[in-house]
Design an enzyme around this catalytic site. Sequence first.
Site, mmCIF file in Angstrom:
data_model
loop_
_atom_site.group_PDB
_atom_site.id
_atom_site.type_symbol
_atom_site.label_atom_id
_atom_site.label_comp_id
_atom_site.label_asym_id
_atom_site.label_seq_id
_atom_site.Cartn_x
_atom_site.Cartn_y
_atom_site.Cartn_z
ATOM 1 N N HIS A 135 10.754 6.901 -23.108
ATOM 2 C CA HIS A 135 11.618 6.922 -21.909
ATOM 3 C C HIS A 135 10.823 7.212 -20.641
ATOM 4 C CE1 HIS A 135 14.909 7.244 -24.887
ATOM 5 N NE2 HIS A 135 14.131 8.165 -25.451
ATOM 6 N N SER A 191 -5.629 -4.325 1.711
ATOM 7 C CA SER A 191 -4.502 -4.675 2.566
ATOM 8 C C SER A 191 -5.034 -5.079 3.932
ATOM 9 C CB SER A 191 -3.568 -3.473 2.695
ATOM 10 O OG SER A 191 -2.826 -3.556 3.882
ATOM 11 N N LYS A 229 -5.865 1.091 1.346
ATOM 12 C CA LYS A 229 -5.297 0.500 0.133
ATOM 13 C C LYS A 229 -6.318 -0.177 -0.776
ATOM 14 C CE LYS A 229 -0.840 -0.251 0.147
ATOM 15 N NZ LYS A 229 -0.048 -0.038 -1.014
ATOM 16 N N GLU A 263 -0.675 -7.255 -11.286
ATOM 17 C CA GLU A 263 0.641 -7.668 -10.786
ATOM 18 C C GLU A 263 0.841 -9.178 -10.947
ATOM 19 O OE1 GLU A 263 0.884 -6.148 -6.789
ATOM 20 O OE2 GLU A 263 0.969 -4.071 -7.477
#
Length: 457
Positions: A156, A277, A283, A290
Amino acid sequence: MSNLWGGRFTENTDSAVYDFNASISFDKRMYRQDITGSIVHARMLGRCGIIPQEDSDAIVKGLEGILNDLESGIISINESMEDIHSFVESELTSRIGDAGKKLHTGRSRNDQVALDVKLFARDYIDSLDSVIKELLVTLCSIMENNLETFMPGFTHMQKAQPVTLAHHLGAYFEMFRRDRSRLSDIRKRLNLCPLGSGALAGTTYPLDREFVAKELQFNGATVNSMDSVSDRDHIIELLSALSVIMMHLSRFSEEIIIWNSNEYRFVEISDAYSTGSSIMPQKKNPDIAELVRGKTGRVYGALMGLLTTMKGIPLAYNKDMQEDKEQFFDAADTVINCVTLFNGMLSTIKFNKNIMEESAKKGFTNATDAADYLVLKNIPFRDAHRIVGELVLLCIEKGCALDDLTLEEFKKYSSVIDKDIYDAISMKTCVMKRCTDGAPGPEAMKKVIAQYKNYLS
Ligand code: ARG
């Protein structure tokens, strides 16, 4: 534009229709498979006396020349032809004259394209299998080096019990090993040669189908000519296996993304596999993971697309089936790229072992072991569960771990607790003691890794 079928027509094809119908822009990538199949077909026609031996020889020589010239870039595929089959035949005829027109004896583009796709799928399965194997080699070597790298195991998405990095990655090893076995099943099942099925009803020429099948490394010839030209099960099965591979990669990517987040910092993806970025200088983004997660959608899409294309098609060949290739090729390229890039990312990733271990210590992942400790001192498990629950509550109030409680504090909750509790609930003990087959204990894992090495060699 140029057709193989002008005879019964008096008008030219509308040019928009021609373009809509043509498949060369995507089936051109099967040129090697197409020529290989044609060479064997021509040899068989000669051997069986269906065409003169000298014509057969001329065709074979001509086709070998075309293949060489395409591979070396001396010629390129003329995309004004309808499909790769038309291109090869017309190039052959322009090279060797009338003998070239005999190549298509006893054959239809229906059994020809079925063959090409099978040969392509077979080559693809072999290439994909070897990149998945490389991924397994990477996993195995990380596992070997992290038998005692403790980390929280989750259920979970809540910390549950301590495991090791080796054990966690071993779960992915199992998934990708099953993927390889699925691919090999599909390869076996598709490995019957459709050539000789003609348009749908076989042919009247005395073809030697077994010869063709053998020369093309098939296990035999297909059994029913109508099925042979209308079967795309193997592509659907393959797309299904590709979807499962992407599902595995996507879950793994999701974990890498979470582990790489500022909150977790379990891993650091190397600069070579990260992106920045344009606006936020701080970043370093996990774009590869992804994208792999994102591309899973298009592979599932290809599976759904082809299943839907096939669902209403009566026997035998129908042009709908030309829709198999673009989706299959796109999914095939996507998966091989994803596995390759993912492997590159994984093999250069840095695991922050201390942070992982700290995280396991802080999340009460040893609570089950504390309860088991009480059970060994003859407390019924249900009572032990409650006592440890109360101890956890105390820890939450104090902002500490179970290991940080004093013996007096422990004893307030249960008098059977002694100073051996500290050893019993230490991270090391919790993991080391889990040595049943399949568990994270390093002794159990060592046996598994030995098996994996054997499997990979
Ligand atoms: N381009 C076609 C395909 O991919 C080849 C077979 C054409 N057969 C036909 N009867 N028009 O399916």
